[in-house]
Scaffold this motif. Structure first.
Motif, PDB file in Angstrom:
ATOM      1  N   TRP A   1     -16.892  12.386 -20.084  1.00 19.78           N
ATOM      2  CA  TRP A   1     -18.283  11.951 -20.290  1.00 19.78           C
ATOM      3  C   TRP A   1     -18.711  12.179 -21.736  1.00 19.78           C
ATOM      4  CZ3 TRP A   1     -19.457   8.685 -16.908  1.00 19.78           C
ATOM      5  CH2 TRP A   1     -19.291   8.872 -15.550  1.00 19.78           C
ATOM      6  N   SER A   2     -18.198  13.228 -22.367  1.00 22.56           N
ATOM      7  CA  SER A   2     -18.613  13.545 -23.741  1.00 22.56           C
ATOM      8  C   SER A   2     -18.202  12.457 -24.741  1.00 22.56           C
ATOM      9  CB  SER A   2     -18.038  14.894 -24.176  1.00 22.56           C
ATOM     10  OG  SER A   2     -16.620  14.850 -24.170  1.00 22.56           O
ATOM     11  N   TYR A   3     -17.249  11.603 -24.393  1.00 16.85           N
ATOM     12  CA  TYR A   3     -16.842  10.516 -25.287  1.00 16.85           C
ATOM     13  C   TYR A   3     -17.839   9.361 -25.281  1.00 16.85           C
ATOM     14  CZ  TYR A   3     -12.055  12.400 -25.779  1.00 16.85           C
ATOM     15  OH  TYR A   3     -10.956  13.161 -26.066  1.00 16.85           O
ATOM     16  N   LEU A   4     -18.525   9.175 -24.154  1.00 12.98           N
ATOM     17  CA  LEU A   4     -19.423   8.024 -24.021  1.00 12.98           C
ATOM     18  C   LEU A   4     -20.727   8.273 -24.762  1.00 12.98           C
ATOM     19  CD1 LEU A   4     -18.820   7.379 -20.257  1.00 12.98           C
ATOM     20  CD2 LEU A   4     -18.091   5.918 -22.125  1.00 12.98           C
ATOM     21  N   PRO A   5     -21.237   7.262 -25.468  1.00 14.90           N
ATOM     22  CA  PRO A   5     -22.531   7.430 -26.140  1.00 14.90           C
ATOM     23  C   PRO A   5     -23.627   7.711 -25.120  1.00 14.90           C
ATOM     24  CG  PRO A   5     -21.452   5.402 -26.854  1.00 14.90           C
ATOM     25  CD  PRO A   5     -20.666   5.938 -25.695  1.00 14.90           C
ATOM     26  N   PRO A   6     -24.574   8.593 -25.442  1.00 17.32           N
ATOM     27  CA  PRO A   6     -25.703   8.812 -24.530  1.00 17.32           C
ATOM     28  C   PRO A   6     -26.425   7.488 -24.281  1.00 17.32           C
ATOM     29  CG  PRO A   6     -25.725  10.400 -26.336  1.00 17.32           C
ATOM     30  CD  PRO A   6     -24.661   9.384 -26.660  1.00 17.32           C
ATOM     31  N   ALA A   7     -26.875   7.291 -23.063  1.00 16.67           N
ATOM     32  CA  ALA A   7     -27.637   6.099 -22.673  1.00 16.67           C
ATOM     33  C   ALA A   7     -26.862   4.806 -22.945  1.00 16.67           C
ATOM     34  CB  ALA A   7     -28.996   6.078 -23.360  1.00 16.67           C
ATOM     35  N   THR A   8     -25.565   4.821 -22.643  1.00 16.59           N
ATOM     36  CA  THR A   8     -24.775   3.592 -22.753  1.00 16.59           C
ATOM     37  C   THR A   8     -25.417   2.522 -21.886  1.00 16.59           C
ATOM     38  OG1 THR A   8     -22.711   4.780 -23.181  1.00 16.59           O
ATOM     39  CG2 THR A   8     -22.516   2.566 -22.284  1.00 16.59           C
ATOM     40  N   ASP A   9     -25.666   1.343 -22.482  1.00 13.34           N
ATOM     41  CA  ASP A   9     -26.339   0.288 -21.724  1.00 13.34           C
ATOM     42  C   ASP A   9     -25.658  -1.075 -21.851  1.00 13.34           C
ATOM     43  OD1 ASP A   9     -27.041  -0.192 -24.356  1.00 13.34           O
ATOM     44  OD2 ASP A   9     -29.201  -0.230 -23.995  1.00 13.34           O
ATOM     45  N   GLN A  10     -24.537  -1.131 -22.571  1.00 14.42           N
ATOM     46  CA  GLN A  10     -23.825  -2.395 -22.707  1.00 14.42           C
ATOM     47  C   GLN A  10     -22.325  -2.131 -22.624  1.00 14.42           C
ATOM     48  OE1 GLN A  10     -25.231  -4.955 -25.933  1.00 14.42           O
ATOM     49  NE2 GLN A  10     -27.105  -3.732 -26.016  1.00 14.42           N
ATOM     50  N   PHE A  11     -21.602  -3.147 -22.132  1.00 13.23           N
ATOM     51  CA  PHE A  11     -20.163  -3.027 -21.925  1.00 13.23           C
ATOM     52  C   PHE A  11     -19.529  -4.383 -22.162  1.00 13.23           C
ATOM     53  CE2 PHE A  11     -16.530  -3.509 -18.989  1.00 13.23           C
ATOM     54  CZ  PHE A  11     -15.739  -2.448 -19.404  1.00 13.23           C
ATOM     55  N   ASN A  12     -18.358  -4.392 -22.794  1.00  8.55           N
ATOM     56  CA  ASN A  12     -17.544  -5.595 -22.870  1.00  8.55           C
ATOM     57  C   ASN A  12     -16.096  -5.157 -22.900  1.00  8.55           C
ATOM     58  OD1 ASN A  12     -16.919  -8.303 -22.863  1.00  8.55           O
ATOM     59  ND2 ASN A  12     -17.835  -8.762 -24.847  1.00  8.55           N
ATOM     60  N   ALA A  13     -15.210  -6.085 -22.591  1.00  5.96           N
ATOM     61  CA  ALA A  13     -13.787  -5.784 -22.564  1.00  5.96           C
ATOM     62  C   ALA A  13     -13.008  -6.993 -23.054  1.00  5.96           C
ATOM     63  CB  ALA A  13     -13.360  -5.403 -21.150  1.00  5.96           C
ATOM     64  N   PHE A  14     -11.821  -6.705 -23.591  1.00 12.93           N
ATOM     65  CA  PHE A  14     -10.974  -7.737 -24.171  1.00 12.93           C
ATOM     66  C   PHE A  14      -9.527  -7.478 -23.804  1.00 12.93           C
ATOM     67  CE2 PHE A  14     -14.711  -7.181 -26.711  1.00 12.93           C
ATOM     68  CZ  PHE A  14     -15.140  -8.473 -26.957  1.00 12.93           C
ATOM     69  N   ALA A  15      -8.735  -8.536 -23.751  1.00  8.69           N
ATOM     70  CA  ALA A  15      -7.291  -8.442 -23.570  1.00  8.69           C
ATOM     71  C   ALA A  15      -6.668  -9.266 -24.696  1.00  8.69           C
ATOM     72  CB  ALA A  15      -6.874  -8.967 -22.211  1.00  8.69           C
ATOM     73  N   ILE A  16      -5.708  -8.674 -25.382  1.00  7.10           N
ATOM     74  CA  ILE A  16      -5.102  -9.328 -26.540  1.00  7.10           C
ATOM     75  C   ILE A  16      -3.584  -9.251 -26.388  1.00  7.10           C
ATOM     76  CG2 ILE A  16      -4.960  -9.364 -29.055  1.00  7.10           C
ATOM     77  CD1 ILE A  16      -7.591  -7.673 -29.043  1.00  7.10           C
TER      78      ILE A  16
END
Length: 165
Positions: free
Chosen positions: A122-137
Motif C-alpha cells: 500500500w505504501s507504494y500507491l499514491p494517496p487518494a489514487t483515483d485513476q488507472f490505466n494499463a498497457f501491453a507492449i
C-alpha cells in the motif's frame, strides 16, 4: 477488479486473446495478476529474473499506472514475462521520485502465455489514487505493438500521432 486490454493505443481491436489484469486486496497491499500472450519478442532483458531492470519498457511488458489526478503523483508498475520488473514512483510527467523499488513478483509461462503475480505494498500507491490505466507492449522494430486499456479516442487523435514512448 478485472480489466482486459482489448485495443491498441489508438483504438483498434487486438487480434489475439486480450491481456487480463486482476487487482485484489492482499495482506498490507494489492495483488496484481497478469495473464497475457507470450511473444518472446524482444527476447529477455540482460538481467536476472526477480530483479528490477531500468529500461524494461523497451522489452515485452505489461504496465499499470496508478495516479492521483490532483497531485499528479503516480506509481508505474512494469512486469515482464521473463521475471524482471520495474517500479517507479513519479510526480508529474516522467519526474521520477523513486525508482527500482523492490517487489515480490512471480512469473510462469508456456510457449503461448505467461502469468505473473506482483504484490504491491500500500505504501507504494499514491494517496487518494483515483485513476488507472494499463498497457501491453511487445514486438520489435516496425512490429512493435502498443496496446492500452483506455486508448486515445479517435476524435482526439492528431495527424501522425504516435504512442507515448
Amino acid at each position: 477488479m478485472e480489466f482486459k486490454i482489448e485495443h491498441t493505443w489508438n483504438g483498434f481491436s487486438v487480434s489475439h486473446d486480450p491481456v487480463t489484469i486482476r487487482l485484489a486486496p492482499a495482506n498490507a497491499g494489492l495483488f496484481m495478476d497478469v495473464t497475457a500472450p507470450f511473444y518472446n519478442d524482444p527476447p529477455a532483458p540482460p538481467s536476472d529474473p526477480g530483479k528490477p531492470f531500468n529500461g524494461l519498457w523497451d522489452y515485452e511488458v505489461v504496465e499499470a499506472f496508478f495516479l492521483n489526478g490532483q497531485t499528479e503523483q503516480y506509481l508505474e508498475v512494469e512486469l515482464c514475462p521473463h521475471g524482471q520488473y520495474l517500479i517507479l514512483l513519479l510526480c508529474g510527467r516522467r519526474k521520477i521520485l523513486k525508482q527500482e523499488l523492490p517487489l515480490k513478483f512471480e512469473v510462469s509461462r508456456t510457449s503461448a502465455q505467461w502469468n505473473g503475480r506482483a504484490h504491491l505494498p500500500w505504501s507504494y500507491l499514491p494517496p487518494a489514487t483515483d485513476q488507472f490505466n494499463a498497457f501491453a507492449i511487445h514486438g520489435s522494430g516496425v512490429a512493435r505493438t502498443y496496446e492500452a486499456l483506455y486508448c486515445v479516442p479517435q476524435h482526439e487523435m492528431q495527424k501522425d500521432q504516435q504512442p507515448d514512448l
